[in-house]
Enzyme design. Structure first.
Site, PDB file in Angstrom:
ATOM      1  N   GLY A  45       5.492  -1.099  -2.914  1.00 41.48           N
ATOM      2  CA  GLY A  45       3.866  -0.958  -2.826  1.00 41.48           C
ATOM      3  C   GLY A  45       3.779   0.908  -3.019  1.00 41.48           C
ATOM      4  O   GLY A  45       3.908   1.509  -3.365  1.00 41.48           O
ATOM      5  N   GLN A  50      -1.603   8.246  -3.872  1.00 40.17           N
ATOM      6  CA  GLN A  50       0.161   8.322  -4.302  1.00 40.17           C
ATOM      7  C   GLN A  50      -0.612   8.729  -5.668  1.00 40.17           C
ATOM      8  O   GLN A  50       0.368   9.052  -6.487  1.00 40.17           O
ATOM      9  CB  GLN A  50       1.142   7.475  -4.447  1.00 40.17           C
ATOM     10  CG  GLN A  50       1.392   7.588  -3.063  1.00 40.17           C
ATOM     11  CD  GLN A  50       2.138   6.478  -2.598  1.00 40.17           C
ATOM     12  OE1 GLN A  50       2.456   4.982  -2.495  1.00 40.17           O
ATOM     13  NE2 GLN A  50       4.127   7.354  -2.217  1.00 40.17           N
ATOM     14  N   CYS A 107       9.781   5.499  -0.286  1.00 41.16           N
ATOM     15  CA  CYS A 107       8.477   6.146  -1.079  1.00 41.16           C
ATOM     16  C   CYS A 107       8.223   7.036  -2.111  1.00 41.16           C
ATOM     17  O   CYS A 107       9.061   7.723  -1.896  1.00 41.16           O
ATOM     18  CB  CYS A 107       7.253   7.207   0.235  1.00 41.16           C
ATOM     19  SG  CYS A 107       5.975   7.474   0.298  1.00 41.16           S
ATOM     20  N   LEU A 108       7.306   6.354  -3.000  1.00 41.87           N
ATOM     21  CA  LEU A 108       7.242   6.789  -4.476  1.00 41.87           C
ATOM     22  C   LEU A 108       6.676   8.191  -4.191  1.00 41.87           C
ATOM     23  O   LEU A 108       7.375   8.842  -5.485  1.00 41.87           O
ATOM     24  CB  LEU A 108       6.479   5.644  -5.243  1.00 41.87           C
ATOM     25  CG  LEU A 108       7.646   4.551  -5.444  1.00 41.87           C
ATOM     26  CD1 LEU A 108       5.704   3.743  -6.077  1.00 41.87           C
ATOM     27  CD2 LEU A 108       8.435   4.670  -6.016  1.00 41.87           C
ATOM     28  N   HIS A 149       3.490   0.389   6.107  1.00 44.61           N
ATOM     29  CA  HIS A 149       2.975   2.051   5.328  1.00 44.61           C
ATOM     30  C   HIS A 149       2.368   2.170   4.191  1.00 44.61           C
ATOM     31  O   HIS A 149       1.782   3.880   4.537  1.00 44.61           O
ATOM     32  CB  HIS A 149       5.001   1.714   4.663  1.00 44.61           C
ATOM     33  CG  HIS A 149       4.925   3.224   3.896  1.00 44.61           C
ATOM     34  ND1 HIS A 149       6.526   3.622   3.612  1.00 44.61           N
ATOM     35  CD2 HIS A 149       4.579   3.496   2.754  1.00 44.61           C
ATOM     36  CE1 HIS A 149       6.427   4.599   3.018  1.00 44.61           C
ATOM     37  NE2 HIS A 149       5.654   4.511   2.246  1.00 44.61           N
ATOM     38  N   GLU A 150       1.642   1.305   3.312  1.00 42.81           N
ATOM     39  CA  GLU A 150       0.763   1.825   3.128  1.00 42.81           C
ATOM     40  C   GLU A 150      -0.896   2.068   3.785  1.00 42.81           C
ATOM     41  O   GLU A 150      -1.334   3.132   3.486  1.00 42.81           O
ATOM     42  CB  GLU A 150       0.481   0.536   1.929  1.00 42.81           C
ATOM     43  CG  GLU A 150       1.621   0.142   0.941  1.00 42.81           C
ATOM     44  CD  GLU A 150       2.293   1.712   0.205  1.00 42.81           C
ATOM     45  OE1 GLU A 150       1.546   2.364  -0.459  1.00 42.81           O
ATOM     46  OE2 GLU A 150       3.428   1.516   0.199  1.00 42.81           O
ATOM     47  N   HIS A 153      -0.417   5.908   4.275  1.00 41.91           N
ATOM     48  CA  HIS A 153      -0.911   6.619   3.657  1.00 41.91           C
ATOM     49  C   HIS A 153      -2.642   6.299   3.421  1.00 41.91           C
ATOM     50  O   HIS A 153      -3.009   7.682   3.653  1.00 41.91           O
ATOM     51  CB  HIS A 153      -0.386   5.936   2.476  1.00 41.91           C
ATOM     52  CG  HIS A 153       0.828   6.429   1.984  1.00 41.91           C
ATOM     53  ND1 HIS A 153       1.125   7.516   1.255  1.00 41.91           N
ATOM     54  CD2 HIS A 153       1.696   5.814   1.183  1.00 41.91           C
ATOM     55  CE1 HIS A 153       2.518   7.922   1.008  1.00 41.91           C
ATOM     56  NE2 HIS A 153       2.466   6.729   0.793  1.00 41.91           N
TER      57      HIS A 153
HETATM   58 ZN    ZN Z   1       4.876   6.016   0.339  1.00 41.43          ZN
END
Ligand code: ZN
Length: 189
Positions: A45, A50, A107-108, A149-150, A153
């Site tokens: 995701g 991000q 997480c990226l 999670h997204e 964000h």
């Molecule tokens: Zn993340």
């Protein structure tokens, strides 16, 4: 076009995304770029923050993960989540429906950092897709975890905020190092 993924320590990750009021060509381009960026980074995701955009837009694709199942229901009927991937979420609203479960997350924006997070196992989702059409569904497993999670964000909340304390203590040195590295990079421009 792949976009640069903002790392922990970048202020934009803490900003709440503005609601999308209109589907514009720029928004469609952002979604296309986010999908490309997520794929190239092998992520499940990616949220707009991000890539430095403060908007309620996220993309999800759980197909690459084979060892953590997902479930999905549309209009009360079980469907194959793969048929709905990639998912584009615009102004998503999440309602938890299930008991809380503990599971690993990464997480990226936090390369090489992992830890367990406790979240509701199943959720109801109401969102717009990239055409601006409302889409409602229920889901569980990895998909429910990824969407939560997204959605976090989009509100400036990061998985480390919800990480179980023992794991958070363990990753603290890595976290401090990453934040210092990001801040140094930002200072140098
Ligand atoms: Zn993340």
């Amino acid at each position: 076009m792949t976009l640069e993924i903002k790392k922990y320590g970048t202020p934009v990750l803490r900003q709440k995304g503005a609601r999308v009021e209109k589907i514009t060509p720029e928004l469609k381009q952002l979604v296309a770029d986010m999908l490309e960026t997520m794929r190239s980074a092998k992520g499940v995701g990616l949220a707009a923050q991000q890539v430095g955009v403060v908007a309620q837009v996220a993309v999800i694709d759980v197909r690459a993960v084979t060892d953590r199942p997902s479930s999905m229901e549309v209009e009360g009927k079980k469907v194959n989540p793969e048929d709905y991937m990639p998912l584009v979420l615009i102004n998503p609203e999440i309602t938890p429906t299930g008991e809380k479960v503990q599971g690993p997350e990464g997480c990226l924006s936090f390369p090489e950092i992992f830890g367990d997070v406790i979240r509701p196992a199943t959720i109801d989702v109401r969102t717009l897709n990239q055409e601006g059409i409302e889409f409602r569904f229920s889901c569980g497993g990895l998909l429910a975890r990824a969407i939560q999670h997204e959605a976090d964000h989009l509100n400036g909340i990061l998985f480390i905020d919800r990480m179980v304390l023992t794991d958070k203590e363990e990753i603290k040195p890595q976290l401090d190092e990453l934040q210092a590295k990001t801040k140094k990079k930002l200072k140098m421009g």
